[in-house]
Every structure is written in structure tokens, then in C-alpha cells.
Design a protein around this motif. Structure first.
Motif, mmCIF file in Angstrom:
data_model
loop_
_atom_site.group_PDB
_atom_site.id
_atom_site.type_symbol
_atom_site.label_atom_id
_atom_site.label_comp_id
_atom_site.label_asym_id
_atom_site.label_seq_id
_atom_site.Cartn_x
_atom_site.Cartn_y
_atom_site.Cartn_z
ATOM 1 N N CYS A 275 1.060 -1.047 0.339
ATOM 2 C CA CYS A 275 0.156 0.013 -0.097
ATOM 3 C C CYS A 275 1.157 1.707 0.174
ATOM 4 N N SER A 276 1.206 1.463 -1.663
ATOM 5 C CA SER A 276 1.966 2.828 -0.915
ATOM 6 C C SER A 276 1.225 4.009 -1.534
ATOM 7 N N CYS A 277 0.300 4.218 -1.108
ATOM 8 C CA CYS A 277 -0.551 5.666 -1.092
ATOM 9 C C CYS A 277 -0.749 6.759 0.022
ATOM 10 N N CYS A 278 0.172 7.439 -0.013
ATOM 11 C CA CYS A 278 1.017 8.752 0.971
ATOM 12 C C CYS A 278 1.832 8.007 2.329
ATOM 13 N N ARG A 279 2.168 6.887 1.389
ATOM 14 C CA ARG A 279 3.124 6.959 2.374
ATOM 15 C C ARG A 279 4.130 5.548 1.784
ATOM 16 N N ASP A 280 5.866 5.337 2.258
ATOM 17 C CA ASP A 280 6.449 5.104 1.845
ATOM 18 C C ASP A 280 6.870 2.855 2.000
ATOM 19 N N VAL A 281 7.246 2.365 0.909
ATOM 20 C CA VAL A 281 6.953 1.259 1.110
ATOM 21 C C VAL A 281 8.407 0.899 1.097
ATOM 22 N N VAL A 282 8.980 0.218 2.600
ATOM 23 C CA VAL A 282 9.767 -0.272 2.790
ATOM 24 C C VAL A 282 10.193 -1.702 3.172
ATOM 25 N N PHE A 283 11.881 -1.861 2.490
ATOM 26 C CA PHE A 283 11.740 -3.299 2.525
ATOM 27 C C PHE A 283 13.120 -2.898 2.934
ATOM 28 N N GLU A 284 13.470 -4.145 4.668
ATOM 29 C CA GLU A 284 13.925 -4.449 5.679
ATOM 30 C C GLU A 284 15.251 -5.415 5.070
ATOM 31 N N VAL A 285 16.628 -5.068 5.780
ATOM 32 C CA VAL A 285 17.463 -5.384 4.934
ATOM 33 C C VAL A 285 18.377 -6.165 6.306
ATOM 34 N N LYS A 286 18.321 -7.365 6.941
ATOM 35 C CA LYS A 286 18.473 -7.596 7.779
ATOM 36 C C LYS A 286 19.779 -8.940 8.079
ATOM 37 N N THR A 287 20.047 -9.617 8.729
ATOM 38 C CA THR A 287 21.004 -10.679 9.181
ATOM 39 C C THR A 287 20.600 -12.062 8.711
ATOM 40 N N LEU A 288 21.560 -12.998 8.192
ATOM 41 C CA LEU A 288 21.099 -14.071 7.568
ATOM 42 C C LEU A 288 19.364 -14.311 8.763
ATOM 43 N N ASP A 289 20.365 -14.619 10.106
ATOM 44 C CA ASP A 289 19.442 -15.311 10.454
ATOM 45 C C ASP A 289 17.669 -13.879 11.438
ATOM 46 N N GLU A 290 17.836 -12.806 10.778
ATOM 47 C CA GLU A 290 16.973 -11.643 10.780
ATOM 48 C C GLU A 290 16.522 -11.568 11.627
ATOM 49 N N SER A 291 17.652 -11.486 13.304
ATOM 50 C CA SER A 291 17.874 -11.107 14.639
ATOM 51 C C SER A 291 17.479 -9.336 14.310
ATOM 52 N N ILE A 297 15.768 0.051 2.087
ATOM 53 C CA ILE A 297 15.126 0.232 1.133
ATOM 54 C C ILE A 297 13.923 0.177 0.640
ATOM 55 N N SER A 298 13.779 1.844 0.995
ATOM 56 C CA SER A 298 12.311 2.864 0.430
ATOM 57 C C SER A 298 11.949 3.311 -0.726
ATOM 58 N N LYS A 299 11.009 2.515 -0.472
ATOM 59 C CA LYS A 299 9.963 3.136 -2.493
ATOM 60 C C LYS A 299 9.137 4.996 -1.646
ATOM 61 N N GLN A 300 9.629 5.752 -1.557
ATOM 62 C CA GLN A 300 9.221 6.811 -1.431
ATOM 63 C C GLN A 300 8.126 7.294 -2.351
ATOM 64 N N TRP A 301 7.074 7.766 -1.275
ATOM 65 C CA TRP A 301 5.678 8.359 -2.254
ATOM 66 C C TRP A 301 6.416 9.752 -3.171
ATOM 67 N N SER A 302 6.025 9.369 -3.930
ATOM 68 C CA SER A 302 5.805 11.082 -5.213
ATOM 69 C C SER A 302 5.069 12.170 -5.829
ATOM 70 N N GLY A 303 3.888 11.383 -5.444
ATOM 71 C CA GLY A 303 2.252 12.181 -5.305
ATOM 72 C C GLY A 303 1.586 11.166 -5.825
ATOM 73 N N PHE A 304 0.392 11.556 -5.828
ATOM 74 C CA PHE A 304 -0.329 11.057 -7.088
ATOM 75 C C PHE A 304 -0.445 11.190 -8.443
ATOM 76 N N MET A 305 -0.142 12.004 -8.719
ATOM 77 C CA MET A 305 0.097 12.146 -9.992
ATOM 78 C C MET A 305 1.736 11.172 -10.930
ATOM 79 N N ARG A 306 2.175 10.863 -10.393
ATOM 80 C CA ARG A 306 3.249 10.808 -10.525
ATOM 81 C C ARG A 306 3.537 9.584 -10.577
ATOM 82 N N GLU A 307 2.808 8.938 -9.690
ATOM 83 C CA GLU A 307 2.491 7.629 -9.279
ATOM 84 C C GLU A 307 1.722 6.542 -10.022
ATOM 85 N N ASN A 308 0.991 7.404 -10.458
ATOM 86 C CA ASN A 308 -0.468 6.995 -11.092
ATOM 87 C C ASN A 308 -0.374 6.642 -12.995
#
Length: 366
Positions: A275-291, A297-308
């Protein structure tokens, strides 16, 4: 009768008689010519008087080349032409001799025109700062803990036409670090869309290629676990330094970051819902054990016209400043892979729906 070849001595002219009373040195045969004295009325020509010579032109003070002395030049009614007036300099042009623009085909610049500012470039680090094992060109990433990736907007995207992607990579203060350009052909772009194979050439501010990203044609769904995405990162070109491999998971997007020997080093885990509407989408970078989360890596919200209506996205990459420079470069490549898998396809859905409704309306009018 005289013999042939000998003249008769009686026919030869007699020798002239020499007077005995002539002084020595006088030729009695060719006498000295008589000099006729000049006539009494002849006058020897002399230089014209000074008062009859043509006066010099007004204002002429050339002592080397004075005014001509031949009488009658120039005529009394002659008007000496003056130099043509110079064209005034246009606007702020300060060339009084050649005020015309340097390129004759270019239109004049309007007074209120402001040229676009040149992007601020990150200064190149010295070679002494590159540690052992750091590929050439990646020393830019040594003292960086954040990267901003901006995708270039293309007008053809508004018409649903797929074009080659290009990105500018900047540091946290907005200085340009790299430029990334996709290499692909038109047939692959239009037939495969975001699922297409690609090769990205990433160059520094000096135009030298420091990174090469290669993705072969593969599937992106967990239904085909043997044909998932596999991105290869090379630096310098031709020398692999790592890989980003998609993991098979029924719900979550997961990737494994590997080194050049395909040994797992880090894990990238995405959200369950995009759900990238008016918010950022975050992909977390973790260690191998995910601890522990060490970055994202975040996809930033760029505005309604640019996003659609466009494919142009903005991303942010955060990692520890003391992370291996090769791992930083691989995370940059993972950002491009995430964009193609999850955000390029999202933009095509509104275009496909608009094309469907326009085709339905056209068929109903028939």
C-alpha cells in the motif's frame, strides 16, 4: 680574268686619305658628332610651386602616408564615405565588435531566461583512500551511509509506451554520485514489459563505468521456484562481486544478498501488502538469522499524478557506513530489481484498464 674566289683589286674602294694635320686620336672616317646648342626660348621643366599643390584632407595627420600630391584628386564634389553604424548589442551581450550570436541558427536569449542549474556532483575521492579489495570507482561509497535513487521521467510513459529506464544516484546532501542507464532493444521493451531481461551500466561523474547489473529473463512467482530472479553485480565490468537471488515464499518478497562466491551475506524482506498511497514502502535489510535490521530500501511516495501515470519512482537506501563497499553496491543493484518486480508492474495496471474501457466504448459505438 680573275680566278673564282678572288676579288678583282681594281673594284675595291680606295682607302680614305688621312690628313696629316689632324691631331692624334681623331677618326677621320667617323668624326665626332656636332652638339646642337638649345634654342634660346627653351625652358627646363622644374617642380611645381608649392602653392599650386593639392592641400591635405582635413583631419589627416599621417606623416608616413600623406595625402596624394597629384592635382585634381579627389574631385571637388567627391564625398568620402563614412564607416557604417554598428549594430547595438542585444540584451546583455557585451561584444561590441561582433554582437551577433556565436551560432547563427540559434534564436536570441530572452532577458528573463534562467538556464537550468547543473546538478551538484560529489567530488571524486583520492586514490589513496581506496582500501585493498575495493574495486575502482566504488571508493565513492566508502564514507556514505545513504543513497537516493531518482528515476528519470519520460513523456512517452504517459502514452503507455515502454522506454529504457535511467536513474540518478545521489548522496544524502543531494550530490550526484552515479548515473544508471538501461541497455535494451525496442522489441524486448514492448513485448516483456517490466519482466524483461536488462543490463544496467552505472557510471561515475567522470563517465567511467563502475558497475554493471545483469538480469536474465526469469519468472517472479513462487509457482516456479526453479526460475526465480537472479541479479548479477559486476565491478569492474566482467568481474562479479555479488548476486541478489529471489527466495521462494508464498506471501512475502524475500531476497538473499550473496558475495562473489555465492555465499549468503544478508537478507532483504519486504512487506505483506504494497500500500504505497501517501506512504513509503519499506524493504528491510537484515542479517541472515533475521535477528537485526541493519538498513532498508524504501520506495518513497512521489505524489498522486506521478505515482499513477508514470513509472518514475524515488527510492532511498540506508546501510551502515562501515558496511563492506561491495555489499553497498549490491544493495544498490537490489534496489533496481525491487523497482522492476513490484513497482513497474503497478503502473501498467491503470494503463491496461484505461485501454480496456476505451476499447469497450469504441466497440459499443459500433
Amino acid at each position: 680574268m680573275a680566278s673564282k674566289g678572288h676579288a678583282d683589286p681594281r673594284l675595291l674602294p680606295a682607302a680614305p686619305a688621312y690628313a696629316e694635320d689632324l691631331p692624334p686620336g681623331h677618326n677621320a672616317v667617323y668624326t665626332t658628332p656636332v652638339v646642337v646648342p638649345p634654342l634660346p626660348s627653351y625652358v627646363t621643366p622644374s617642380a611645381p610651386p608649392i602653392h599650386s599643390m593639392m592641400p591635405a584632407l582635413q583631419g589627416t595627420h599621417n606623416a608616413v602616408y600623406p595625402a596624394p600630391t597629384n592635382p585634381g584628386f579627389p574631385p571637388p564634389d567627391c564625398v568620402i564615405p563614412t564607416a557604417p553604424p554598428m549594430m547595438t548589442a542585444p540584451f546583455s551581450h557585451h561584444n561590441a565588435v561582433y554582437p551577433a550570436p556565436t551560432h547563427p541558427g540559434d534564436p536570441p536569449i530572452p532577458p528573463a531566461y534562467m538556464p537550468p542549474p547543473a546538478p551538484a556532483l560529489m567530488p571524486a575521492p583520492t586514490c589513496q583512500l581506496r582500501p585493498t579489495g575495493c574495486p575502482p570507482g566504488l571508493e565513492y561509497l566508502l564514507q556514505i551511509d545513504q543513497l537516493l535513487v531518482h528515476q528519470t521521467f519520460h513523456l512517452a510513459e504517459l502514452l503507455g509506451w515502454e522506454v529504457r529506464n535511467s536513474y540518478s544516484v545521489k548522496n544524502s546532501i543531494g550530490q550526484q554520485v552515479f548515473l544508471a542507464e538501461e541497455e535494451n532493444d525496442c522489441c524486448t521493451l514492448q513485448c516483456f514489459g517490466p519482466s524483461r531481461p536488462f543490463t544496467f551500466h552505472i557510471r561515475d561523474n567522470l563517465g567511467q563505468e563502475v558497475l554493471t547489473l545483469t538480469r536474465p529473463l526469469a519468472c517472479s512467482h513462487c509457482c516456479f521456484p526453479c526460475c526465480l530472479q537472479d541479479l548479477e553485480v559486476q565491478s569492474p565490468p566482467g568481474f562479479p562481486i555479488g548476486y541478489v537471488v529471489q527466495e521462494c515464499h508464498p506471501f512475502l518478497p524475500k531476497f538473499t544478498v550473496m558475495n562473489e562466491w555465492r555465499q549468503p551475506q544478508l537478507m532483504i524482506k519486504g512487506p505483506l501488502f504494497f500500500c504505497s498511497c501517501c506512504r513509503d514502502v519499506v524493504f528491510e535489510v537484515k542479517t541472515l538469522d533475521e535477528s537485526m535490521v541493519i538498513g532498508h530500501i524504501s520506495k518513497q511516495w512521489s505524489g498522486f499524478m506521478r505515482e499513477n501515470y508514470t513509472d518514475a519512482d524515488n527510492f532511498g537506501i540506508v546501510f551502515p557506513v562501515d558496511l563492506d563497499v561491495k555489499m553497498k553496491a549490491i544493495l544498490l543493484g537490489a534496489c533496481f530489481l525491487v523497482d522492476f518486480l513490484y513497482f513497474e508492474e503497478k503502473k501498467r495496471q491503470p494503463e491496461m484498464s484505461m485501454n480496456y474501457f476505451s476499447m469497450s466504448a469504441w466497440l459499443s459505438g459500433l
